[in-house]
Design an enzyme around this catalytic site. Structure first.
Site, PDB file in Angstrom:
ATOM      1  N   CYS A 191      -0.986 -12.470   1.177  1.00  0.00           N
ATOM      2  CA  CYS A 191      -2.121 -11.772   1.775  1.00  0.00           C
ATOM      3  C   CYS A 191      -1.739 -11.394   3.198  1.00  0.00           C
ATOM      4  O   CYS A 191      -1.527 -12.281   4.042  1.00  0.00           O
ATOM      5  CB  CYS A 191      -3.366 -12.645   1.756  1.00  0.00           C
ATOM      6  N   CYS A 251      -5.696  -3.573   4.194  1.00  0.00           N
ATOM      7  CA  CYS A 251      -5.043  -4.416   3.187  1.00  0.00           C
ATOM      8  C   CYS A 251      -3.524  -4.446   3.421  1.00  0.00           C
ATOM      9  O   CYS A 251      -2.828  -3.449   3.168  1.00  0.00           O
ATOM     10  CB  CYS A 251      -5.344  -3.952   1.762  1.00  0.00           C
TER      11      CYS A 251
HETATM   12  O1  PYC Z   1      -4.249  -8.036   3.412  1.00  0.00           O
HETATM   13  O2  PYC Z   1      -2.910  -8.314   1.713  1.00  0.00           O
HETATM   14  C1  PYC Z   1      -4.027  -8.287   2.211  1.00  0.00           C
HETATM   15  C2  PYC Z   1      -5.204  -8.585   1.357  1.00  0.00           C
HETATM   16  C3  PYC Z   1      -5.199  -8.807   0.019  1.00  0.00           C
HETATM   17  C4  PYC Z   1      -6.531  -9.044  -0.343  1.00  0.00           C
HETATM   18  C5  PYC Z   1      -7.289  -8.970   0.796  1.00  0.00           C
HETATM   19  N1  PYC Z   1      -6.450  -8.690   1.824  1.00  0.00           N
END
Ligand code: PYC
Length: 312
Positions: A87, A237
């Site tokens: 993550c 993300c």
């Molecule tokens: O930042 O990789 C990330 C992530 C995955 C799910 C929520 N954030």
């Protein structure tokens, strides 16, 4: 526990007295410990994040001893649906949390995750760069028939988790459209499942990314990312942005070292670049900011009818 947010996306780091992923004290391969954590303590992990203690956008990071002695920390990531391999936002949140605790200083560090060791540079109290594990694209231009929507085309790529990346979002990327973006992404995820489209070795594609033009003149793209529990990522993300870079690199649209700024649905950004990976993918560097928002002790009172969290 210590809470933080990375570009708007929350992380809850369990720093002590958390569930024991075993076996006994001391390190063992982190991927195995992560599987044991989910099998033995998945309900507790979920309860630590769900309402009324938290909410469905939260990602947990259980701080554990790394098995690699060169690593400053080990972490197992989970959300309300289960474990995450890696993550990005939570790694940035963890680095800022460890700095807040006085456990790391600005400079270069290594953290162990269930999918491998990542590089972490703490630039100052809140700014962090993560050098991710190698990301790669598995399939280009996969079309699925989505009920109520028609054919939707995207790429399948891995950035530490599995993603389906749709270049042209079927719904405009606007905060007012978050319910519609969520609904469309859920339908795409179900259509992928129904069509048997998976990641490598049948892995479930549990993250959907919809891309469109940015509103920030400094960014090159804006995205909406649906996470496995059904919540959307407030940040761009980290692992999803790494998957995006793998696709851009595979299409010859981004050169090694060239900067890519990815904007999230709420307007926050990551700065990214990549180096070619040893197996043909990309090693993405993700830079963003996190801020600690609270410190507390979670209480699980058996007399509480919602001790396991609100599960609808
Ligand atoms: O930042 O990789 C990330 C992530 C995955 C799910 C929520 N954030």
């Amino acid at each position: 526990m210590i809470d933080s947010h990375t570009e708007g996306e929350p992380t809850r780091v369990i720093i002590a007295d958390g569930p024991d992923p075993g076996p006994g004290p001391g390190p063992g391969p982190l991927a195995e410990r992560a599987m044991r954590l989910q099998a033995r303590h998945g309900d507790l992990c979920k309860a630590a994040l769900l309402e009324p203690r938290g909410h469905d956008a939260m990602v947990g990071a259980l701080l554990v001893a790394a098995s690699d002695p060169d690593c400053a920390a080990g972490a197992i990531f989970f959300n309300t649906a289960g474990n995450l391999g890696m993550c990005g936002h939570a790694t940035i949140g963890l680095a800022v949390t460890l700095a807040h605790m006085g456990r790391i200083e600005p400079g270069a560090h290594r953290f162990e995750t269930p999918v491998g060791v990542v590089g972490v540079t703490l630039h100052d109290a809140s700014t962090v760069s993560v050098v991710n594990v190698e990301s790669h694209r598995l399939a280009r231009d996969v079309t699925v028939e989505v009920p109520g929507l028609g054919p939707v085309t995207g790429d399948v790529a891995w950035g530490g988790n599995w993603f389906f990346l749709v270049k042209h979002s079927p719904v405009a990327l606007d905060t007012a459209a978050i319910p519609a973006l969520t609904d469309v992404s859920l339908r795409i995820r179900r259509a992928l499942e129904a069509a048997g489209v998976t990641g490598r070795d049948g892995a479930c594609i549990d993250h959907i990314e919809l891309f469109g033009p940015p509103t920030d003149p400094g960014a090159r793209s804006r995205s909406f990312v649906l996470c496995p529990g059904g919540a959307y990522d407030r940040s761009p993300c980290g692992t999803g942005s790494a998957a995006k870079l793998a696709c851009l690199a595979a299409d010859g649209l981004l050169a090694p070292g060239e900067e890519w700024v990815q904007q999230s649905i709420i307007g926050s950004t990551y700065r990214l670049s990549y180096a070619p990976g040893p197996t043909g993918g990309v090693i993405a560097t993700i830079t963003g900011q996190a801020f600690v928002t609270g410190e507390a002790r979670l209480i699980f009172n058996p007399a509480d009818p919602f001790v396991q969290g609100i599960r609808l």
